[in-house]
Each structure stands twice: as C-alpha cells, then as structure tokens.
Motif scaffolding. Structure first.
Motif, PDB file in Angstrom:
ATOM      1  N   GLN A   1       0.649  -1.187   0.166  1.00  0.00           N
ATOM      2  CA  GLN A   1      -0.054   0.092  -0.010  1.00  0.00           C
ATOM      3  C   GLN A   1       0.896   1.381   0.067  1.00  0.00           C
ATOM      4  N   MET A   2       1.681   1.426  -0.721  1.00  0.00           N
ATOM      5  CA  MET A   2       2.671   2.626  -0.929  1.00  0.00           C
ATOM      6  C   MET A   2       1.918   3.438  -2.164  1.00  0.00           C
ATOM      7  N   GLU A   3       1.845   4.704  -1.861  1.00  0.00           N
ATOM      8  CA  GLU A   3       1.380   5.814  -2.705  1.00  0.00           C
ATOM      9  C   GLU A   3       2.139   6.141  -3.760  1.00  0.00           C
ATOM     10  N   PRO A   4       1.816   6.613  -4.897  1.00  0.00           N
ATOM     11  CA  PRO A   4       2.609   7.087  -6.038  1.00  0.00           C
ATOM     12  C   PRO A   4       3.211   7.821  -5.556  1.00  0.00           C
ATOM     13  N   ALA A   5       3.325   8.941  -4.733  1.00  0.00           N
ATOM     14  CA  ALA A   5       3.764  10.227  -4.525  1.00  0.00           C
ATOM     15  C   ALA A   5       5.027   9.532  -3.927  1.00  0.00           C
ATOM     16  N   THR A   6       4.953   8.510  -2.723  1.00  0.00           N
ATOM     17  CA  THR A   6       6.037   8.148  -1.939  1.00  0.00           C
ATOM     18  C   THR A   6       7.025   7.171  -3.075  1.00  0.00           C
ATOM     19  N   HIS A   7       6.316   6.515  -3.796  1.00  0.00           N
ATOM     20  CA  HIS A   7       7.257   5.705  -4.837  1.00  0.00           C
ATOM     21  C   HIS A   7       8.055   6.547  -5.643  1.00  0.00           C
ATOM     22  N   LYS A   8       7.618   7.521  -6.180  1.00  0.00           N
ATOM     23  CA  LYS A   8       8.191   8.727  -6.925  1.00  0.00           C
ATOM     24  C   LYS A   8       9.379   9.202  -6.145  1.00  0.00           C
ATOM     25  N   ASP A   9       9.030   9.735  -5.001  1.00  0.00           N
ATOM     26  CA  ASP A   9       9.977  10.331  -4.083  1.00  0.00           C
ATOM     27  C   ASP A   9      11.121   9.384  -3.607  1.00  0.00           C
TER      28      ASP A   9
ATOM     29  N   TRP B   1      12.425   6.966  -5.530  1.00  0.00           N
ATOM     30  CA  TRP B   1      13.182   6.959  -6.746  1.00  0.00           C
ATOM     31  C   TRP B   1      14.114   8.306  -7.172  1.00  0.00           C
ATOM     32  N   LEU B   2      13.297   9.313  -7.055  1.00  0.00           N
ATOM     33  CA  LEU B   2      13.938  10.691  -7.567  1.00  0.00           C
ATOM     34  C   LEU B   2      14.921  11.274  -6.381  1.00  0.00           C
ATOM     35  N   ASN B   3      14.581  10.861  -5.101  1.00  0.00           N
ATOM     36  CA  ASN B   3      15.591  11.457  -3.927  1.00  0.00           C
ATOM     37  C   ASN B   3      16.264  10.600  -3.166  1.00  0.00           C
ATOM     38  N   PHE B   4      16.053   9.384  -3.674  1.00  0.00           N
ATOM     39  CA  PHE B   4      17.340   8.327  -2.933  1.00  0.00           C
ATOM     40  C   PHE B   4      17.831   7.352  -3.867  1.00  0.00           C
ATOM     41  N   LEU B   5      16.986   6.667  -4.531  1.00  0.00           N
ATOM     42  CA  LEU B   5      17.781   5.441  -5.298  1.00  0.00           C
ATOM     43  C   LEU B   5      18.422   6.379  -6.335  1.00  0.00           C
TER      44      LEU B   5
ATOM     45  N   ASP C   1      10.315  -0.725 -16.854  1.00  0.00           N
ATOM     46  CA  ASP C   1      11.740  -0.106 -17.234  1.00  0.00           C
ATOM     47  C   ASP C   1      11.675   0.906 -18.267  1.00  0.00           C
ATOM     48  N   GLU C   2      10.726   0.876 -19.095  1.00  0.00           N
ATOM     49  CA  GLU C   2      10.521   1.840 -20.126  1.00  0.00           C
ATOM     50  C   GLU C   2      10.140   3.111 -19.572  1.00  0.00           C
ATOM     51  N   ALA C   3       9.232   3.042 -18.679  1.00  0.00           N
ATOM     52  CA  ALA C   3       8.745   4.243 -18.016  1.00  0.00           C
ATOM     53  C   ALA C   3       9.940   4.782 -17.130  1.00  0.00           C
ATOM     54  N   PHE C   4      10.979   4.072 -16.583  1.00  0.00           N
ATOM     55  CA  PHE C   4      12.134   4.446 -15.861  1.00  0.00           C
ATOM     56  C   PHE C   4      13.007   5.169 -16.838  1.00  0.00           C
ATOM     57  N   ASP C   5      13.168   4.681 -18.234  1.00  0.00           N
ATOM     58  CA  ASP C   5      13.894   5.491 -19.142  1.00  0.00           C
ATOM     59  C   ASP C   5      13.376   6.867 -19.476  1.00  0.00           C
ATOM     60  N   SER C   6      11.976   6.850 -19.610  1.00  0.00           N
ATOM     61  CA  SER C   6      11.475   8.228 -20.057  1.00  0.00           C
ATOM     62  C   SER C   6      11.332   9.406 -19.021  1.00  0.00           C
ATOM     63  N   ARG C   7      11.115   8.768 -17.796  1.00  0.00           N
ATOM     64  CA  ARG C   7      10.939   9.734 -16.652  1.00  0.00           C
ATOM     65  C   ARG C   7      11.822   9.542 -15.284  1.00  0.00           C
ATOM     66  N   GLY C   8      12.574   8.557 -15.313  1.00  0.00           N
ATOM     67  CA  GLY C   8      13.358   8.593 -14.082  1.00  0.00           C
ATOM     68  C   GLY C   8      13.062   7.765 -12.805  1.00  0.00           C
ATOM     69  N   TYR C   9      11.899   7.095 -13.297  1.00  0.00           N
ATOM     70  CA  TYR C   9      11.251   6.011 -12.143  1.00  0.00           C
ATOM     71  C   TYR C   9      10.365   5.022 -12.681  1.00  0.00           C
ATOM     72  N   PRO C  10      10.348   3.746 -12.329  1.00  0.00           N
ATOM     73  CA  PRO C  10       9.287   2.799 -12.913  1.00  0.00           C
ATOM     74  C   PRO C  10       8.050   3.129 -12.887  1.00  0.00           C
ATOM     75  N   ASP C  11       7.072   2.624 -13.604  1.00  0.00           N
ATOM     76  CA  ASP C  11       5.499   2.749 -13.457  1.00  0.00           C
ATOM     77  C   ASP C  11       5.311   2.428 -12.219  1.00  0.00           C
TER      78      ASP C  11
ATOM     79  N   TRP D   1      14.879   1.588   4.613  1.00  0.00           N
ATOM     80  CA  TRP D   1      16.319   1.492   4.520  1.00  0.00           C
ATOM     81  C   TRP D   1      16.801   3.100   4.792  1.00  0.00           C
ATOM     82  N   ARG D   2      16.131   3.923   3.805  1.00  0.00           N
ATOM     83  CA  ARG D   2      16.595   5.387   3.609  1.00  0.00           C
ATOM     84  C   ARG D   2      16.546   6.243   5.222  1.00  0.00           C
ATOM     85  N   LYS D   3      15.857   5.671   6.234  1.00  0.00           N
ATOM     86  CA  LYS D   3      15.556   6.348   7.564  1.00  0.00           C
ATOM     87  C   LYS D   3      16.695   5.876   8.319  1.00  0.00           C
ATOM     88  N   PRO D   4      17.328   7.100   8.989  1.00  0.00           N
ATOM     89  CA  PRO D   4      18.526   6.962   9.716  1.00  0.00           C
ATOM     90  C   PRO D   4      18.501   6.128  11.058  1.00  0.00           C
TER      91      PRO D   4
END
Length: 172
Positions: free
Chosen positions: A57-65, A67-71, A90-100, A120-123
């Motif tokens: 139950q991950m929200e799309p905004a969290t998913h995008k964040d 990818w764009l701010n950590f991975l 992977d095609e979506a990743f190539d065009s926008r920087g994160y997967p569908d 993992w990204r939490k300190p």
C-alpha cells in the motif's frame, strides 16, 4: 481469501531482501508486518478509492520520491531494484526517471523491495526482531506516519505472529 503468508515470506520476502543485501530477521518482520497491516496480504489497491498500491500500500507520490530523491543517488541499489522490474516499468524509468508505480501491484518482489528501501533510507536503526511493539512503533513513525489512520495497536494485532512462533500474549 488471502495470499499464503508463509509462502510469501519464504518465496518472496526473504529471497528479495537477501538478494538486495538488506536481510535481517527484523527487516523481514517489519516488511511482513507492514504487509499484514497495510493490505492484510490481500488488497492490491487501497479500499475507499485512495491512491495506495500493492500489498505494501505505497502511494505513488512516495514511490516517486524514493526514486527521485534516494535511489537515483545509489547506483548499485538502483541497479539491483531495476533488475526486479518488468520491461514496461523499465521503459517508464527510461523516460521519466522512475518505474511505473503500477509495478507495485503486479510485481511482489518489487513491492517488497520498495517497502524495504522506504525503511532503509531512514537514519534510525531497525528495532530488534521479535519486538513487535517496537516494530509497530517504527512502522507508525516511518511508514504510516502521524497523518495515517493506522495505529501501533492495529499493527501488533495484525502482525503474523504465528509465522515466528509468537503469540499475542508475548508480543503485546
């Protein structure tokens, strides 16, 4: 009917976390607890029309964040996660920087990996394994947050204690 949690643990969660170098019993229990709390191991789309996706139950905004701010800053981990995704994602990743984000619904390994990366990204270090109350508090602080409707008590109640030889009496 729900997915068999023991099989999910054995064939998806443990191998995925291990392949990413992110396995510990506490991590396994946190991911399994997140799955049972967030979706009951059943729902792929948030009930009531909300945006959350997949068994985690991950929200799309969290998913995008993530990818764009950590991975995108972690080449090795980014590559390992990309190996889990479908060609379409992977095609979506190539065009926008994160997967569908719909990959969270259709790909259990990817969903599990993204759940673990979110933590993992939490300190703060993970709590000890079998300390279900502490895992519940960690989930509430870092996954559900103060804005979410879930509670520590619900996480403890929904935790798959039987998979770990625990009972509600020794996890409450």
């Amino acid at each position: 009917m729900s997915i068999n949690l023991e099989q999910l643990r054995q064939y998806i969660v443990i191998p995925t976390l291990s392949s990413l170098g992110m396995y510990s019993k506490a991590a396994e229990q946190l991911v399994m607890g997140t799955i049972t709390q967030e979706s009951d191991g059943t729902f792929l789309k948030q009930i009531g029309g909300g945006p959350a996706l997949g068994i985690i139950q991950m929200e799309p905004a969290t998913h995008k964040d993530i990818w764009l701010n950590f991975l995108k800053y972690t080449d090795c981990l980014c590559g390992d996660i990309r190996e889990l995704i479908s060609a379409e994602a992977d095609e979506a990743f190539d065009s926008r920087g994160y997967p569908d984000e719909l990959e969270l619904i259709s790909n259990l390994k990817y969903a599990v990996a993204m759940c673990r990366v979110h933590y993992w990204r939490k300190p703060q270090p993970l709590p000890n394994s079998n300390d279900i109350n502490a895992l519940a508090e960690y989930w509430k602080e870092h996954y559900n947050t103060f804005k979410g409707a879930g509670t520590v008590a619900q996480f403890v109640k929904n935790f798959p204690a039987e998979l770990y030889g625990l009972t509600l009496e020794n996890v409450s």
